[in-house]
Design a protein around this motif. Structure first.
Motif, PDB file in Angstrom:
ATOM      1  N   ALA A 121       0.824  -1.214   0.000  1.00  0.00           N
ATOM      2  CA  ALA A 121       0.000   0.000   0.000  1.00  0.00           C
ATOM      3  C   ALA A 121       0.857   1.263   0.000  1.00  0.00           C
ATOM      4  O   ALA A 121       0.473   2.290  -0.543  1.00  0.00           O
ATOM      5  N   ALA A 122       2.036   1.159   0.607  1.00  0.00           N
ATOM      6  CA  ALA A 122       2.923   2.320   0.696  1.00  0.00           C
ATOM      7  C   ALA A 122       3.836   2.460  -0.514  1.00  0.00           C
ATOM      8  O   ALA A 122       4.630   3.389  -0.592  1.00  0.00           O
ATOM      9  N   GLY A 123       3.725   1.530  -1.453  1.00  0.00           N
ATOM     10  CA  GLY A 123       4.579   1.607  -2.639  1.00  0.00           C
ATOM     11  C   GLY A 123       5.976   1.085  -2.400  1.00  0.00           C
ATOM     12  O   GLY A 123       6.907   1.440  -3.126  1.00  0.00           O
ATOM     13  N   LEU A 124       6.133   0.243  -1.390  1.00  0.00           N
ATOM     14  CA  LEU A 124       7.470  -0.263  -1.063  1.00  0.00           C
ATOM     15  C   LEU A 124       7.697  -1.683  -1.556  1.00  0.00           C
ATOM     16  O   LEU A 124       8.819  -2.170  -1.560  1.00  0.00           O
ATOM     17  N   LEU A 125       6.629  -2.353  -1.923  1.00  0.00           N
ATOM     18  CA  LEU A 125       6.731  -3.758  -2.317  1.00  0.00           C
ATOM     19  C   LEU A 125       5.876  -3.947  -3.567  1.00  0.00           C
ATOM     20  O   LEU A 125       4.652  -3.944  -3.487  1.00  0.00           O
ATOM     21  N   LEU A 126       6.544  -4.067  -4.687  1.00  0.00           N
ATOM     22  CA  LEU A 126       5.828  -4.146  -5.966  1.00  0.00           C
ATOM     23  C   LEU A 126       5.037  -5.446  -6.059  1.00  0.00           C
ATOM     24  O   LEU A 126       5.622  -6.526  -5.981  1.00  0.00           O
ATOM     25  N   PRO A 127       3.720  -5.342  -6.184  1.00  0.00           N
ATOM     26  CA  PRO A 127       2.946  -6.593  -6.295  1.00  0.00           C
ATOM     27  C   PRO A 127       3.081  -7.202  -7.686  1.00  0.00           C
ATOM     28  O   PRO A 127       3.395  -6.502  -8.644  1.00  0.00           O
ATOM     29  N   GLU A 128       2.848  -8.502  -7.753  1.00  0.00           N
ATOM     30  CA  GLU A 128       2.912  -9.155  -9.067  1.00  0.00           C
ATOM     31  C   GLU A 128       1.695  -8.817  -9.911  1.00  0.00           C
ATOM     32  O   GLU A 128       1.772  -8.736 -11.130  1.00  0.00           O
ATOM     33  N   ARG A 129       0.585  -8.649  -9.219  1.00  0.00           N
ATOM     34  CA  ARG A 129      -0.656  -8.266  -9.928  1.00  0.00           C
ATOM     35  C   ARG A 129      -1.400  -7.236  -9.097  1.00  0.00           C
ATOM     36  O   ARG A 129      -1.190  -7.119  -7.898  1.00  0.00           O
ATOM     37  N   GLY A 130      -2.283  -6.516  -9.764  1.00  0.00           N
ATOM     38  CA  GLY A 130      -3.130  -5.584  -9.047  1.00  0.00           C
ATOM     39  C   GLY A 130      -2.582  -4.167  -9.064  1.00  0.00           C
ATOM     40  O   GLY A 130      -1.508  -3.904  -9.596  1.00  0.00           O
ATOM     41  N   SER A 131      -3.360  -3.265  -8.491  1.00  0.00           N
ATOM     42  CA  SER A 131      -2.949  -1.857  -8.494  1.00  0.00           C
ATOM     43  C   SER A 131      -3.154  -1.232  -7.119  1.00  0.00           C
ATOM     44  O   SER A 131      -3.982  -1.696  -6.326  1.00  0.00           O
ATOM     45  N   VAL A 132      -2.374  -0.206  -6.855  1.00  0.00           N
ATOM     46  CA  VAL A 132      -2.498   0.555  -5.608  1.00  0.00           C
ATOM     47  C   VAL A 132      -2.668   2.010  -6.005  1.00  0.00           C
ATOM     48  O   VAL A 132      -1.813   2.576  -6.692  1.00  0.00           O
ATOM     49  N   ARG A 133      -3.753   2.610  -5.574  1.00  0.00           N
ATOM     50  CA  ARG A 133      -4.019   4.000  -5.957  1.00  0.00           C
ATOM     51  C   ARG A 133      -4.178   4.881  -4.732  1.00  0.00           C
ATOM     52  O   ARG A 133      -4.873   4.518  -3.787  1.00  0.00           O
ATOM     53  N   VAL A 134      -3.504   6.012  -4.786  1.00  0.00           N
ATOM     54  CA  VAL A 134      -3.723   7.048  -3.779  1.00  0.00           C
ATOM     55  C   VAL A 134      -4.514   8.126  -4.507  1.00  0.00           C
ATOM     56  O   VAL A 134      -3.997   8.750  -5.447  1.00  0.00           O
ATOM     57  N   ASP A 135      -5.754   8.290  -4.119  1.00  0.00           N
ATOM     58  CA  ASP A 135      -6.724   9.057  -4.915  1.00  0.00           C
ATOM     59  C   ASP A 135      -6.724   8.483  -6.331  1.00  0.00           C
ATOM     60  O   ASP A 135      -6.988   7.311  -6.484  1.00  0.00           O
ATOM     61  N   ASP A 136      -6.330   9.262  -7.320  1.00  0.00           N
ATOM     62  CA  ASP A 136      -6.387   8.720  -8.685  1.00  0.00           C
ATOM     63  C   ASP A 136      -5.020   8.304  -9.218  1.00  0.00           C
ATOM     64  O   ASP A 136      -4.889   7.951 -10.389  1.00  0.00           O
ATOM     65  N   THR A 137      -4.027   8.353  -8.368  1.00  0.00           N
ATOM     66  CA  THR A 137      -2.678   8.092  -8.854  1.00  0.00           C
ATOM     67  C   THR A 137      -2.232   6.675  -8.511  1.00  0.00           C
ATOM     68  O   THR A 137      -2.252   6.289  -7.334  1.00  0.00           O
ATOM     69  N   ASP A 138      -1.839   5.937  -9.540  1.00  0.00           N
ATOM     70  CA  ASP A 138      -1.287   4.605  -9.286  1.00  0.00           C
ATOM     71  C   ASP A 138       0.131   4.784  -8.759  1.00  0.00           C
ATOM     72  O   ASP A 138       0.990   5.335  -9.442  1.00  0.00           O
ATOM     73  N   ILE A 139       0.337   4.308  -7.567  1.00  0.00           N
ATOM     74  CA  ILE A 139       1.596   4.572  -6.862  1.00  0.00           C
ATOM     75  C   ILE A 139       2.804   3.921  -7.539  1.00  0.00           C
ATOM     76  O   ILE A 139       3.933   4.378  -7.378  1.00  0.00           O
TER      77      ILE A 139
END
Lengths: 262, 271
Positions: free
Chosen positions: B50-68
């Motif tokens: 969620a904090a952008g420290l561990l790149l997931p293999e799939r999926g997305s993490v967004r802070v408001d509209d920005t994909d981290i």
């Protein structure tokens, strides 16, 4: 059976190719971030100077010792053997070829790999395990620009300087031994060496030392970052940093020497 | 306005072991969410992804509209200034003293500040935790609790709008615990979006507005605290009872006591 073996070979090959691409990407990232390092507020010139101090200045002693002894050995063998074949005057060319062009860069690279390559891989590996690298990312610091680039510049500059230093001390060691066996004025000795030295020798040595510096720093930082979670991985990665550093330096040395004679 | 954090179908594995499996969860703006689950259920991994420290293999993490993970570098850097992250093991930089540990985020993001300004701000933030006498100390000279507190000061020095904390009360003594709890309360008052992983029953009872319940890398459920607590799902209840002890059986009166002048002395109400 044969299919399973082929599958395993294919998997291994794919994994190796993936690693090669990853390593190439890492190297390109280092190159990309190097020019802009001066603009980073958190990367100070002090960091690069300290790296040169650790890698270069602190290695002066051991480099001097190794180069003096190598220079002494070469001149003793040269003076003992070459006159038997009526080629006594070749001793200066051999000194330049062996010390300046061949052994100087590669032995300096070995010393730096053993001293600083291991230290860099250990330090970065420890930082990964203690999540310090993640902490840099968390506050917006790019680990490549902050942790790798200063080491990349520091190690490369140090290898170049130490290679020059190695050559000077190696030739000086030869001179010292010459004084014991067959005294010759320093001025004559220097003139003979300078007449044997060609511009291409200097270019070749300089190029090699830059390449070796890049290889050592990139391999050591790459292996340090390759540690994932456990401190037990650190010694394994350090060993890889040394062995891969040696192998790549040997390969680079062979290629550059080959180009020299083409 | 505090940001909304959203994870969609996030999957992560390590050495062939599933760490996160299609995890989807939304942390709404200005909310306080606690992530609970058994040890090894993927809570810390979820927080790092969620904090952008561990790149997931799939999926997305967004802070408001920005994909981290896919945003442009400049946008990611701007986002970093809005996110504060507290590591479970503090992760202070060993080669920097306490003052420099706290000052580095300011050095990176506040280029308008002089070195003296950064030192002053860092010192004043440390003073709020009574840690200013330790400004010149190296991390290894501090106790685990002091390291945790310094790490929290570092995470909050830029006044982030989104704060992610992994076990904020682990290893801290009573004095630092009270101070950290006050700081979390202050973040809530500033309408920060807070996400915390904890096994601390009292803190969860008093602070959590929302709960995320995890098991074996999956998000079993998430939602408002009372709704999740009252979940009829036996698995969810089992985890809550196991992780949070008696909280699930606390009656309303006790929760009100805890929210008001309870033993933790937090004095803030759980909404």
């Amino acid at each position: 059976m044969a299919v399973a073996a082929l599958e395993r070979i294919g998997r291994d090959l794919r994994a190796r190719v993936r690693k090669l691409f990853y390593a190439t990407g890492f190297f390109l990232q280092v190159l990309r971030h190097t020019p802009g390092v001066a603009r980073q507020p958190h990367v100070s010139l002090k960091g690069i100077v300290l790296q040169i101090l650790f890698t270069g200045y602190e290695a002066f002693g051991i480099v001097a010792l190794v180069s003096l002894s190598i220079g002494a050995i070469i001149i003793i063998q040269g003076i003992a053997l070459l006159p038997r074949f009526g080629q006594g005057e070749l001793v200066y060319s051999i000194l330049i070829i062996v010390i300046v062009r061949e052994l100087g860069p590669i032995l300096t690279a070995f010393i730096i790999t053993a001293r600083s390559g291991t230290a860099i891989a250990t330090e970065l590996g420890s930082m990964v395990v203690s999540h310090e690298v993640e902490a840099y990312v968390a506050v917006g610091v790019n680990p490549i620009s902050y942790l790798v680039v200063p080491r990349f510049i520091g190690v490369t500059v140090s290898v170049v300087v130490l290679t020059i230093y190695f050559s000077i001390f190696g030739l000086f060691g030869s001179y010292l031994v010459t004084q014991l066996i067959e005294p010759i004025p320093l001025r004559d000795y220097t003139q003979n060496l300078l007449s044997a030295l060609q511009l291409v020798d200097i270019v070749s040595t300089f190029f090699k030392s830059i390449v070796f510096g890049i290889v050592i720093s990139v391999v050591a930082t790459f292996e340090g970052f390759a540690v994932e979670r456990s401190s037990t991985e650190i010694p394994q990665r350090v060993i890889r940093a040394v062995s891969r550093g040696f192998v790549l330096c040997f390969v680079a040395n062979a290629i550059i020497t080959l180009i020299y004679y083409l | 306005m505090s940001p909304t954090l959203r994870l969609d179908d996030v999957s992560l594995s390590r050495d062939g072991t599933t760490v996160l499996s299609n995890a989807s969860v939304e942390f709404s703006a200005a909310s306080t969410t606690f992530v609970v689950g058994d040890s090894g259920s993927g809570k810390s991994a979820l927080l790092k992804v969620a904090a952008g420290l561990l790149l997931p293999e799939r999926g997305s993490v967004r802070v408001d509209d920005t994909d981290i993970y896919t945003a442009a570098e400049s946008k990611r850097l701007a986002l970093r200034a809005k996110i504060g992250f507290l590591f479970q093991d503090s992760a202070l930089w060993a080669n920097r003293n306490v003052l420099d540990n706290v000052g580095l985020p300011l050095l990176v993001h506040r280029r308008d500040l002089s070195a003296a300004d950064i030192a002053d701000i860092s010192r004043s933030r440390l003073a709020r935790f009574g840690l200013d006498p330790l400004a010149a100390a190296r991390p290894h000279e501090l106790s685990d609790g002091e390291q945790k507190a310094v790490a929290l000061v570092r995470a909050l020095v830029l006044d982030p709008e989104l704060v992610l904390m992994d076990e904020p009360l682990q290893s801290v003594d009573h004095r630092l615990r009270s101070r950290i709890e006050e700081e979390i309360g202050a973040m809530r008052d500033r309408n920060c979006t807070i996400v915390a992983v904890t096994h601390d029953e009292d803190l969860t009872a008093v602070m959590a507005e929302h709960l995320v319940v995890m098991r074996a890398g999956e998000v079993l459920t998430y939602g408002p605290f009372d709704e999740v607590k009252a979940s009829p799902d036996a698995e969810v209840r089992g985890i809550l009872e196991h992780v949070l002890g008696e909280i699930v059986s606390y009656d309303t009166d006790l929760l009100q006591i805890l929210s008001g002048d309870g033993p933790t002395g937090l004095g803030s109400e759980r909404s």
